[in-house]
Design an enzyme around this catalytic site. Structure first.
Site, PDB file in Angstrom:
ATOM      1  N   THR A 159      -0.073  -5.618 -10.215  1.00 29.79           N
ATOM      2  CA  THR A 159      -0.344  -6.703  -9.264  1.00 29.79           C
ATOM      3  C   THR A 159      -1.445  -7.561  -9.859  1.00 29.79           C
ATOM      4  OG1 THR A 159       0.305  -5.509  -7.270  1.00 29.79           O
ATOM      5  CG2 THR A 159      -1.430  -7.085  -6.967  1.00 29.79           C
ATOM      6  N   GLY A 210      -2.367  -1.227  -6.172  1.00 29.27           N
ATOM      7  CA  GLY A 210      -2.118   0.215  -6.182  1.00 29.27           C
ATOM      8  C   GLY A 210      -0.851   0.523  -5.417  1.00 29.27           C
TER       9      GLY A 210
HETATM   10  N1  ASP Z   1       0.297  -2.898  -4.368  1.00 24.60           N
HETATM   11  C1  ASP Z   1       1.497  -3.308  -5.052  1.00 24.60           C
HETATM   12  C2  ASP Z   1       2.690  -2.896  -4.228  1.00 24.60           C
HETATM   13  O1  ASP Z   1       2.700  -1.796  -3.701  1.00 24.60           O
HETATM   14  C3  ASP Z   1       1.631  -2.745  -6.432  1.00 24.60           C
HETATM   15  C4  ASP Z   1       0.370  -2.752  -7.268  1.00 24.60           C
HETATM   16  O2  ASP Z   1      -0.653  -3.217  -6.850  1.00 24.60           O
HETATM   17  O3  ASP Z   1       0.401  -2.285  -8.399  1.00 24.60           O
HETATM   18  O4  ASP Z   1       3.638  -3.641  -4.164  1.00 24.60           O
END
Ligand code: ASP
Length: 290
Positions: A159, A210
């Site tokens: 992200t 995350g």
């Molecule tokens: N939080 C994002 C999601 O769950 C993924 C990430 O931040 O790596 O879509």
């Protein structure tokens, strides 16, 4: 003297042992550009939109151009943006074919009475309002640096996000993602949710990354804001939410800026691509623990 600060993240999914020199160089350059804009009087909202749009367009991170397909084989994107002083907020979820979901999220905030548009409605809004669309999804998307073809089948994630304080005292936050790899079609994580993924008010601006399901269930960004307004330092507030995410079985990273110009960046994953700079903070750029 006015305070200003900016912090950026490129996701909490880096894999130890892989080379993140290119992303660190990119984050450093982008943080410096954001800092120059803030010194010149740019608004925090414009800076976080600019930063996240650049992180989406460059193809180095799992957002925008660097997004991985869902389990049905196509890319669905989520993004959100929030302006602290008036709590204005906008978001898009599970949208396809837009080049900069964060700009469409800002469009939702400024040109509609709504906070979020999803799927086909979000795409229609983007098209009707002249936002840049992907011409050919087959050729547009690339695997970002540090992501291998094997990762795609392993439910990894990434992200991008930005938080900023400008010299008028306004805070803003924005977050954008392609989501977890091989997510089910239509799955929406924390990133476009105002509260869990992104939050800005008069005191703090926060962006999370995350495992979205755990971030949502812990409260995420708004839980950090509540801990902080109840007296925890910015770092303590983040650590409490990270501990809750860990307890629920997830991993995450969180960046935050306060109205005093403090910056905090922490994670309970293996690392988080990140950079920050401000009137009271020298440039920091890192992926793993220092
Ligand atoms: N939080 C994002 C999601 O769950 C993924 C990430 O931040 O790596 O879509």
């Amino acid at each position: 003297m006015a305070n200003y600060a900016v912090a950026l993240h490129g996701g909490a999914g880096p894999v130890p042992g892989r080379d993140y020199v290119a992303t660190e160089a990119h984050l450093e350059c982008l943080a410096n550009t954001c800092n120059e804009r803030l010194i010149a009087g740019a608004a925090a909202l414009d800076v976080v939109e600019f930063a996240v749009a650049e992180l989406e367009s460059c193809g180095l991170y799992v957002a925008g151009k660097g997004s991985a397909p869902n389990s049905a084989g196509y890319v669905e994107l989520d993004a959100s943006i929030m302006h602290g002083p008036d709590r204005a907020a906008g978001a898009v979820a599970a949208v396809v074919d837009v080049v900069n979901p964060v700009c469409v999220a800002r469009g939702v905030m400024e040109r509609t009475p709504h906070v979020m548009l999803a799927a086909q409605g979000a795409l229609n809004f983007a098209r009707d309002n002249g936002f840049k669309l992907v011409d050919d999804a087959e050729t547009y998307y690339v695997l970002p640096v540090g992501v291998t073809a094997e990762d795609i089948s392993e439910q990894k994630h990434g992200t991008v996000g930005a938080v900023a304080l400008d010299n008028s005292g306004a805070l803003a936050a924005a977050t954008s993602t392609g989501g977890t790899f091989m997510k089910l079609e239509g799955r929406v994580g924390d990133t476009p949710l105002i509260g869990p993924g992104t939050w800005a008010d008069d005191n703090v601006a926060i962006s999370c990354t995350g495992t979205g399901e755990h971030i949502i269930r812990s409260g995420g960004a708004i839980a950090v804001a509540h801990h902080h307004s109840a007296g925890a330092s910015l770092t303590e507030a983040i650590q409490r939410v990270l501990a809750e995410i860990k307890r629920l079985g997830g991993d995450a990273g969180i960046i935050a800026a306060s109205r005093h110009g403090e910056i905090a960046m922490a994670y309970n994953s293996d690392g988080m691509k990140r950079a920050a700079i401000g009137s009271d903070s020298p440039l920091q750029v890192a992926t793993f623990d220092d």
